[in-house]
Scaffold this active site. Sequence first.
Site, PDB file in Angstrom:
ATOM      1  N   SER A 131      52.751  56.080   5.992  1.00  0.00           N
ATOM      2  CA  SER A 131      51.752  55.051   6.268  1.00  0.00           C
ATOM      3  C   SER A 131      51.108  54.562   4.991  1.00  0.00           C
ATOM      4  O   SER A 131      50.953  55.305   4.029  1.00  0.00           O
ATOM      5  CB  SER A 131      50.667  55.582   7.205  1.00  0.00           C
ATOM      6  OG  SER A 131      49.713  54.556   7.431  1.00  0.00           O
ATOM      7  N   LYS A 185      52.747  60.101  13.376  1.00  0.00           N
ATOM      8  CA  LYS A 185      52.736  58.716  12.877  1.00  0.00           C
ATOM      9  C   LYS A 185      52.578  57.733  14.032  1.00  0.00           C
ATOM     10  O   LYS A 185      51.882  56.723  13.917  1.00  0.00           O
ATOM     11  CB  LYS A 185      54.040  58.430  12.108  1.00  0.00           C
ATOM     12  CG  LYS A 185      54.185  56.966  11.616  1.00  0.00           C
ATOM     13  CD  LYS A 185      53.069  56.576  10.664  1.00  0.00           C
ATOM     14  CE  LYS A 185      53.276  55.303   9.885  1.00  0.00           C
ATOM     15  NZ  LYS A 185      53.677  54.106  10.499  1.00  0.00           N
ATOM     16  N   HIS A 188      49.017  57.789  14.989  1.00  0.00           N
ATOM     17  CA  HIS A 188      48.304  57.080  13.911  1.00  0.00           C
ATOM     18  C   HIS A 188      48.356  55.575  14.166  1.00  0.00           C
ATOM     19  O   HIS A 188      47.349  54.873  14.073  1.00  0.00           O
ATOM     20  CB  HIS A 188      48.948  57.409  12.556  1.00  0.00           C
ATOM     21  CG  HIS A 188      48.600  56.463  11.444  1.00  0.00           C
ATOM     22  ND1 HIS A 188      49.131  55.191  11.347  1.00  0.00           N
ATOM     23  CD2 HIS A 188      47.748  56.587  10.391  1.00  0.00           C
ATOM     24  CE1 HIS A 188      48.628  54.581  10.291  1.00  0.00           C
ATOM     25  NE2 HIS A 188      47.788  55.419   9.691  1.00  0.00           N
ATOM     26  N   ASN A 189      49.544  55.068  14.491  1.00  0.00           N
ATOM     27  CA  ASN A 189      49.692  53.631  14.725  1.00  0.00           C
ATOM     28  C   ASN A 189      48.920  53.182  15.959  1.00  0.00           C
ATOM     29  O   ASN A 189      48.363  52.084  15.990  1.00  0.00           O
ATOM     30  CB  ASN A 189      51.174  53.260  14.859  1.00  0.00           C
ATOM     31  CG  ASN A 189      51.876  53.243  13.514  1.00  0.00           C
ATOM     32  OD1 ASN A 189      51.438  53.889  12.567  1.00  0.00           O
ATOM     33  ND2 ASN A 189      52.972  52.524  13.419  1.00  0.00           N
ATOM     34  N   GLU A 192      45.445  52.917  14.941  1.00  0.00           N
ATOM     35  CA  GLU A 192      45.350  51.700  14.112  1.00  0.00           C
ATOM     36  C   GLU A 192      45.203  50.465  15.009  1.00  0.00           C
ATOM     37  O   GLU A 192      44.383  49.586  14.735  1.00  0.00           O
ATOM     38  CB  GLU A 192      46.612  51.602  13.247  1.00  0.00           C
ATOM     39  CG  GLU A 192      46.657  50.418  12.300  1.00  0.00           C
ATOM     40  CD  GLU A 192      48.015  50.311  11.608  1.00  0.00           C
ATOM     41  OE1 GLU A 192      48.596  49.221  11.631  1.00  0.00           O
ATOM     42  OE2 GLU A 192      48.489  51.334  11.056  1.00  0.00           O
TER      43      GLU A 192
END
Length: 494
Positions: A131, A185, A188-189, A192
């Site tokens: 990232s 990940k 995380h996205n 986001e």
Amino acid sequence: MNTNQCDIGLIGLAVMGENLALNLESKGFSVAVFNRTTEVTEKFAAGRAQGKNIQPTRTLEEFVAALKKPRVAMMMVKAGAPVDAVIGQLALLLEKGDVIIDGGNSLFTDTQRRGEELEGTGIHFVGMGVSGGEEGALKGPSLMPGGSRESWEIIAPLFRKIAAQVDGEPCCRYMGPDGAGHYVKMVHNGIEYGDIQLICEAYAILKDVLEMQAPELAEVFAEWNKGELDSYLIEITSQIFRKIDPDTGKPLVDMILDKAGQKGTGIWTLQSAIRQSVVISTINAAVEARVVSSRKEERVAASKILPQPRARRFKGNRTRLVDSIRDALYASKIVSYTQGMELLRSGSTAYKWNLNLSDIATIWRGGCIIRAKFLNRIVQAYKRDAALHNLLLDRYFTRIVKKAQRNWRVAVSTAIKHGVAVPAFSASLAYFDSYRQGRLPANLLQAQRDFFGAHTYERIDRPGVFHTEWLEPEKKPAERPTEPKIPEPHHAGE
């Protein structure tokens, strides 16, 4: 450069691949590079890589021959079939003890499958979340590697050195086995998505209710970035409002079409949450907001037909409303991370990864898109209680929502009154209101399910499972012969 001398090889020279190669080289590592289209390799070698310790290769055989053992080959190619194709070719050229790394945004279940398929060959497979976008790849990303402990020991010296550094600590730690890195990940996205949508909703209230123009919006966000909201996304938002479009002389943001796309990781996050029965309503609202935005033509047509709320100028205290929006943004952001962390905890249990939530919050403090000062607060919360079930229950976050609660409600109710859509703010507040209540109206829901489908219910006054005949049975007419009763399927109606 001699053969067998490169510390690592990188396959795929789009911007992220190029930048990672340059980052690795700048930290003292020699890098072999390969791209399916040789012209791309030649252009990179003659341009940005010229004079650097980067060896261009024209075939995968030449690429593998350039690597020192145990060989480390990292792919930065498009998720899906291209990854499988490259692994298939590489596996024939590598040997036991070598490492293949997938640094793309692959679905974690694909990573699990690929790891299993390679297991018999003795080749290690690492699924690594990367990232930070283009800048992160070049200057120091946040890295989330998943795979065997053995493979982590081989690659750790490389990746801990090229990762972003915060307080002397690299933003790269071992996540866990098989798909753990790509799962982290993915979440995380999802977070986001939530972060970005919440900022957009704060902007919508400031613009549509307080009629702020870009210069004033830039000041507000710059001011917010000095406090608890200090983060990469708030910082770039203030900079976006300052950019003038050279063609029209207007703020560039006002000239951009309000139609957003998505690459799939947001939807994967929702699917995973549904499978694991975890509420991620803020992220869900953010994904759906993008879907609605993508229907631009429909919305323009609907805006000419559907009723609007009565136009009203805001007559209250402007400064107080700005403060309310800031508090609503912070409280909603806390809810979004709370939900994301709960999904990570659930995934960790479901797939036996033993994820360390404090480690994850630590490596998100730098290099990645959601980097923010408040991640230090999350790290501290898990240090206080590693088994913390919900971030809102940590003393720091409880205190924040207690302080922000009134303003949070003011911001959401003002938006509703003025007809400004704030789906992620509203979803966050609704989650908070649901979670803090000892009793919800699900008792009525259970009664309805028992009424139409005999699904049974529990009682508050004694243990056991109960079913009620909610209607008095009708008396059968005496003259009608009784027909054989066909048994009804269980759970009819759901």
